[in-house]
Motif scaffolding. Structure first.
Motif, mmCIF file in Angstrom:
data_model
loop_
_atom_site.group_PDB
_atom_site.id
_atom_site.type_symbol
_atom_site.label_atom_id
_atom_site.label_comp_id
_atom_site.label_asym_id
_atom_site.label_seq_id
_atom_site.Cartn_x
_atom_site.Cartn_y
_atom_site.Cartn_z
ATOM 1 N N UNK A 97 15.894 -146.433 -14.206
ATOM 2 C CA UNK A 97 14.989 -145.204 -14.978
ATOM 3 C C UNK A 97 13.967 -144.981 -13.223
ATOM 4 N N UNK A 98 12.892 -146.116 -13.281
ATOM 5 C CA UNK A 98 12.284 -145.744 -11.886
ATOM 6 C C UNK A 98 13.076 -145.452 -10.836
ATOM 7 N N UNK A 99 13.664 -145.570 -9.734
ATOM 8 C CA UNK A 99 14.414 -144.558 -9.125
ATOM 9 C C UNK A 99 14.352 -143.075 -9.835
ATOM 10 N N UNK A 100 14.882 -142.803 -10.697
ATOM 11 C CA UNK A 100 15.093 -141.819 -11.265
ATOM 12 C C UNK A 100 14.180 -140.697 -11.300
ATOM 13 N N UNK A 101 12.967 -141.133 -11.932
ATOM 14 C CA UNK A 101 11.836 -140.705 -11.788
ATOM 15 C C UNK A 101 11.058 -140.782 -10.463
#
Length: 146
Positions: A97-101
């Protein structure tokens, strides 16, 4: 005639020029420097060693399996990967999720295109600029009217 330095023996040659014959340095300081350099090289060679997240076995990082989702955790084989999945699942989903954000909200670099006449950035709307086939450049509508 000969003169002696700490590290070099200087001798006067037949034509009157100084000839140097270097001796190999055997001082403690030089040996210490060589040992330090050897230690640094050894660390650099072992820098690509990774540890399996499941069993703790060390191996070359190129030979290990990585987590398919977060790409951070490494495993020595597929069995360790499957065994550790339950423990790693929540942290993995958080990292994904962090990478996507990060990818989603990354600022785009500013457009390098500008009008070659007035040197102002070209408008985002393509209808407000025109392509000149004679020179192959885009110019803004304001400069087209000139």
């Amino acid at each position: 005639m000969s003169t002696t330095d700490n590290n070099n023996d200087m001798q006067l040659g037949g034509s009157g020029e100084m000839i140097s014959s270097k001796k190999e340095c055997t001082s403690c300081e030089q040996n210490n420097v060589n040992n330090i350099i050897d230690g640094i090289n050894a660390v650099a060679i072992h820098d690509d060693v990774s540890t399996c997240a499941s069993c703790g076995k060390e191996s070359n990082s190129n030979d290990m399996n990585t987590c398919n989702k977060c790409k951070e955790i490494k495993y020595c084989n597929a069995a360790c990967k499957k065994k550790h999945r339950k423990k790693h699942k929540k942290a993995c989903e958080r990292r994904v999720a962090e990478l996507f954000d990060e990818k989603l909200f990354k600022e785009h670099p500013p457009s390098e295109e500008e009008c070659p006449i007035c040197m102002l950035p070209l408008p985002i709307n393509i209808n407000q600029s025109i392509f000149k086939s004679c020179c192959g450049k885009l110019i803004c509508k304001g400069c087209e009217l000139l």
